[in-house]
Every structure is written in C-alpha cells, then in structure tokens.
Design a protein around this motif. Structure first.
Motif, PDB file in Angstrom:
ATOM      1  N   GLU A 145      51.034  14.966   6.073  1.00 10.93           N
ATOM      2  CA  GLU A 145      50.346  15.150   7.343  1.00 10.93           C
ATOM      3  C   GLU A 145      50.538  13.914   8.231  1.00 10.93           C
ATOM      4  O   GLU A 145      50.789  14.031   9.457  1.00 10.93           O
ATOM      5  CB  GLU A 145      48.863  15.402   7.096  1.00 10.93           C
ATOM      6  N   THR A 146      50.431  12.710   7.628  1.00  7.90           N
ATOM      7  CA  THR A 146      50.637  11.476   8.399  1.00  7.90           C
ATOM      8  C   THR A 146      52.068  11.402   8.932  1.00  7.90           C
ATOM      9  O   THR A 146      52.325  10.990  10.078  1.00  7.90           O
ATOM     10  CB  THR A 146      50.344  10.269   7.518  1.00  7.90           C
ATOM     11  N   LEU A 147      53.036  11.812   8.077  1.00  4.35           N
ATOM     12  CA  LEU A 147      54.434  11.789   8.487  1.00  4.35           C
ATOM     13  C   LEU A 147      54.677  12.739   9.662  1.00  4.35           C
ATOM     14  O   LEU A 147      55.366  12.369  10.637  1.00  4.35           O
ATOM     15  CB  LEU A 147      55.321  12.168   7.302  1.00  4.35           C
ATOM     16  N   ARG A 178      56.230   9.704  17.471  1.00  8.31           N
ATOM     17  CA  ARG A 178      57.514   9.090  17.832  1.00  8.31           C
ATOM     18  C   ARG A 178      58.212   9.869  18.928  1.00  8.31           C
ATOM     19  O   ARG A 178      58.740   9.298  19.897  1.00  8.31           O
ATOM     20  CB  ARG A 178      58.392   9.023  16.580  1.00  8.31           C
ATOM     21  N   ASP A 179      58.241  11.188  18.782  1.00  9.79           N
ATOM     22  CA  ASP A 179      58.885  12.013  19.808  1.00  9.79           C
ATOM     23  C   ASP A 179      58.180  11.838  21.150  1.00  9.79           C
ATOM     24  O   ASP A 179      58.844  11.737  22.216  1.00  9.79           O
ATOM     25  CB  ASP A 179      58.898  13.479  19.377  1.00  9.79           C
ATOM     26  N   LEU A 183      58.546   4.869   9.663  1.00 12.89           N
ATOM     27  CA  LEU A 183      58.886   6.181   9.092  1.00 12.89           C
ATOM     28  C   LEU A 183      59.600   6.026   7.756  1.00 12.89           C
ATOM     29  O   LEU A 183      59.408   6.824   6.822  1.00 12.89           O
ATOM     30  CB  LEU A 183      59.749   6.959  10.083  1.00 12.89           C
ATOM     31  N   GLY A 184      60.476   5.014   7.632  1.00 12.04           N
ATOM     32  CA  GLY A 184      61.184   4.783   6.364  1.00 12.04           C
ATOM     33  C   GLY A 184      60.220   4.450   5.235  1.00 12.04           C
ATOM     34  O   GLY A 184      60.347   4.951   4.109  1.00 12.04           O
ATOM     35  N   GLN A 244      59.467   6.559   1.871  1.00 11.93           N
ATOM     36  CA  GLN A 244      59.563   5.966   0.544  1.00 11.93           C
ATOM     37  C   GLN A 244      58.288   6.210  -0.267  1.00 11.93           C
ATOM     38  O   GLN A 244      58.329   6.562  -1.448  1.00 11.93           O
ATOM     39  CB  GLN A 244      59.841   4.470   0.681  1.00 11.93           C
ATOM     40  N   GLU A 245      57.135   6.004   0.398  1.00 12.82           N
ATOM     41  CA  GLU A 245      55.866   6.275  -0.284  1.00 12.82           C
ATOM     42  C   GLU A 245      55.757   7.744  -0.688  1.00 12.82           C
ATOM     43  O   GLU A 245      55.260   8.078  -1.770  1.00 12.82           O
ATOM     44  CB  GLU A 245      54.699   5.878   0.615  1.00 12.82           C
ATOM     45  N   ARG A 246      56.251   8.638   0.194  1.00 13.81           N
ATOM     46  CA  ARG A 246      56.206  10.072  -0.137  1.00 13.81           C
ATOM     47  C   ARG A 246      57.058  10.359  -1.380  1.00 13.81           C
ATOM     48  O   ARG A 246      56.658  11.104  -2.280  1.00 13.81           O
ATOM     49  CB  ARG A 246      56.718  10.882   1.058  1.00 13.81           C
TER      50      ARG A 246
END
Length: 445
Positions: A140-142, A149-150, A190-191, A195-197
C-alpha cells in the motif's frame, strides 16, 4: 442202612486221609494224639481258607497301593502343570503391565511433543499473519509512493513550464536540476521500499515452509500416537477379557463388584482420573476420548486387582494333595445316610500348611463341634471361608490376614475319617461350591 453208609464213607476217607497218630514222649510216659480223617479234612480246609484269605488280602493291598501311587503321581504332575501355567500367566501378566506402563510413558511423551508442535504451529501462524499484514502495508505504501511520484513529476513538469515562461532559460535550468534531484531521491526511496518488500516476501515464504514442515511433523506424531493408542487398547482388551470371565464364572457381576470396590477404596493415589486438555471446556478431541477410554480400562484393571485379593481365588493347599469329596449331597462317611456336604475335601500329609485364600479378618479360631479345629475368615462382599479339621491353628480372632498367609496345619480333628482339609466358601451366609472360584481363577493366576 445209615450205619452202612457211614461205614462206607469212613472207609473212603481212610483211603485218602488215613488215620494219623502224633506221639508225644516225655521222661516218664509216652502219649499220642489221634488225627482222624474228618479232623484232617477240617484242618486242611481251615488252612486252605486262611491261605486263600491271605492271598486275596495281599492282592487287594498291593492293588490299593499301586492305585494310590498312581493317583499321587498324577496329582503331582497336575500340580506341577498347574503351577507352571500359573507362572507363565503371571509372567505374561507382568509383561503386559510393563508394556502398558511403557506405552503410557510413550503416550505422555507424544502428548508433550504434540503440545509443543501445536504451540510452534500457532506461533508460526501468528508470524505469518504479521508478515502478510506487513507486506500489505508495504504494498500500500509503495502504491501511494508511486502515485505521489507521478504527481510530483507532473507538478515538476508544470512548474518547469511556468518558470520557463516567466524567468527564461537560466531559471529553467535551475528548476530542471531541482526536479532531477527530487526524482533521484524518490527513486532511491522506491528502491529501498522494493528491497524491504522483497525481504518481507522471502520471510513469508520461509514461514510458509516452516508451517508445512510443522504440519508434516504433526501428522507423523498423530500417526505414531494412533499406533500407540492401538497397542494400548489391544493390551487393555487382552488383559481385561480373562478378568471379566473369571468374575462371571464365579457367579458375580463385574460391574456391581467394581462399584463396591470403588465405594470402599482407601488406597494411596485413588482411581485413575480421565484427562482433559481442553482449556475452553469444549468437546474433547478424538485423541482425548481414546486416552480417557484407555485410562478407564487401566482403572478397571486396578479395581479388578484389588477385588481379586479380596475374593477367595487362591488355593488353600499348596503342597501335594488329592481331592476326596466334592460339594453336594453324598453318603455320610459315618453312616448317617445322604447328607449335604457344604465344602470340598483335600487330603494330604498330616501337618500340611493351610493358607488363606483371600484378604480378610479372622472371626473364629478354635474348636467347633464336628468341624474340629476351625478357622473362619470374613472377606469383603459378604464372603466367608472356613478351614476345618485342622491339627493346629496359627491365627487369632480379630487378626487381619492376607492372601497366602499360613493360618493352620492339616489334621484329623472333629468328625473326620482321615487327615484332610474341609474347605468352605459362603456367600451371604449360604454355602457355595468352592470349585467355582478355584476353576474361575485357573486361567488368570
């Protein structure tokens, strides 16, 4: 005519048995004894009868001795076979009890393992749910970050156009550099989020694998527990059947007998209590129900063991003996006609030890008319045993005895025709056949 016949008869006797004279000579005179033919015939007949009686009596004595020896040998062989079977059954019973104890220990260990597995499984489920919740939050955060960002890129483009229109090229270049820096920051964020995901997804997969392993281990434990339960149930069934048959053949209801034992139970530990592993008070699981059934069977066996020592299933005579008279009507050995014989007679050597056949209390130890020296023992459940015609009494009134305790010696006191034990069993005051109890216990003890 009669004189002529008598003379001819006398002449014929003279030919076969001529008259004999036995001379007796002393210092002063000589005398003789005349043995007439008739006297010789009478003497010969008497000698013949005496010799015949001696031969017949000797033959009868030898036949009785041979028969008694054969009966004693047969009794000894039967006693040896009986004792061998008792030892075999006792060994088998002990093995069954040890097997049941070991199975109970294995069952307890398995229950502890199952409980531990269940706790680990619940903890793994909680962790999996937490990971899934964290993954959902990260996703959800992503999504929200990508959307922001968009939107930021759109705002940057619009701001760049506005600045270009207002400030010219220099300002436009500064704004462009700011927009590029902002995009780099967003790209790095975002990277990190991706990575956490990925790490969360890997941990979730590991948790799922652990859950599958725990489930497989739980199935193995359940299969092993099922095998243990089956062995325990088989052992309890095999051990219970001869006990049930023994009490039924003795004419007693096993259920009523066990109820009486439970009501009067005073030993340490108490009867076995069914287990319950349910913390919420709900319905028991199948494993708990099977465990309770096995514990019920073990409790029933324990009550049977207590009852067996309180009932006269043992033999009062352990040395060699022979059965001489059974329970029921018979011709009185003293010539008093047909009378009821309320016990069983066992003949043996004078002074043979006599033992109590069950736990109980001595209520009589002394002389009692036709019984002679008599011992009475009061047992539980309204049963009394009597041991009569003893040569010696080794207990006192009020004394508590156990099965197998020596209470006296075999004798011939009272109204008796020979050395033997008169053994009686009475139920609520009425005489019953002692062989009912002896035969009922032959396949158990």
């Amino acid at each position: 005519m009669l004189n002529r016949l008598a003379y001819r008869f006398h002449q014929s006797l003279e030919r076969h048995f001529p008259e004999q004279r036995l001379f007796l000579k002393s210092d002063t005179e000589t005398r003789f004894i005349r043995l007439r033919p008739m006297t010789q015939i009478i003497a010969l007949a008497g000698f013949t009868l005496a010799l015949s009686w001696t031969i017949v009596a000797t033959a009868l004595i030898m036949m009785d001795s041979i028969g008694a020896g054969s009966a004693r040998e047969q009794s000894v062989r039967q006693q040896a076979l009986y004792e061998e079977r008792l030892n075999t059954l006792s060994t088998d019973r002990d093995l069954r009890a040890d097997e049941a104890a070991r199975a109970q220990e294995r069952f307890n260990v398995a229950l502890a393992q199952v409980s531990e597995m269940q706790e680990r499984l619940l903890a793994s489920e909680d962790r999996r749910r937490e990971l899934e919740t964290g993954i959902d939050a990260i996703q959800e955060t992503l999504r929200r970050t990508i959307k922001e960002r968009d939107e930021a890129r759109g705002e940057a483009d619009r701001a760049t156009l506005a600045l270009n229109e207002q400030s010219g090229g220099a300002t436009e270049m500064g704004r462009a550099r700011d927009a590029i820096a902002t995009l780099e920051i967003l790209t790095d964020a975002l990277g990190l989020t991706a990575q956490e995901r990925d790490e969360m997804l890997a941990e979730a997969e590991i948790a799922r694998e652990e859950t599958r392993e725990i489930a497989d281990a739980k199935r193995l434990v359940e299969q092993r527990n099922d095998l243990i339960f089956a062995k325990l149930e088989e052992a309890v069934t095999i051990s219970m059947e001869p006990l049930d048959n023994m009490f039924r053949e003795a004419g007693m209801s096993p259920d009523d007998l066990l109820d009486s034992v439970r009501q009067g139970y005073s030993g340490q530990g108490g009867p076995l209590t069914p287990i319950s592993m349910s913390t919420s008070g709900g319905v028991l699981t199948p494993e708990e129900m099977r465990a309770n059934a096995i514990l019920g069977g073990l409790d029933r066996m324990n009550m049977y063991r207590i009852a067996a020592f309180k009932l006269p299933f043992a033999m009062p005579v352990k040395d060699s003996f022979r059965w001489t008279s059974g329970f029921g009507y018979r011709r009185d050995p003293k010539g008093a006609g047909n009378r009821m014989h309320e016990g069983t007679d066992m003949a043996g050597a004078y002074g043979t030890p006599i033992f109590a056949t069950a736990d109980g209390v001595i209520t009589h130890a002394g002389w009692d008319s036709g019984y002679g020296r008599l011992v009475k023992i009061r047992h539980d459940f309204g049963i009394e045993t009597r041991y009569a015609h003893l040569s010696q009494i080794r207990v006192e009134v009020g004394q508590r005895v156990s099965r197998g305790d020596r209470i006296g010696d075999m004798g011939n006191s009272g109204r008796s025709t020979g050395t033997h034990l008169h053994y009686e069993v009475r139920l609520d005051g009425s005489a019953v056949n002692p062989m009912t109890f002896i035969k009922a216990a032959k396949n158990v003890f």
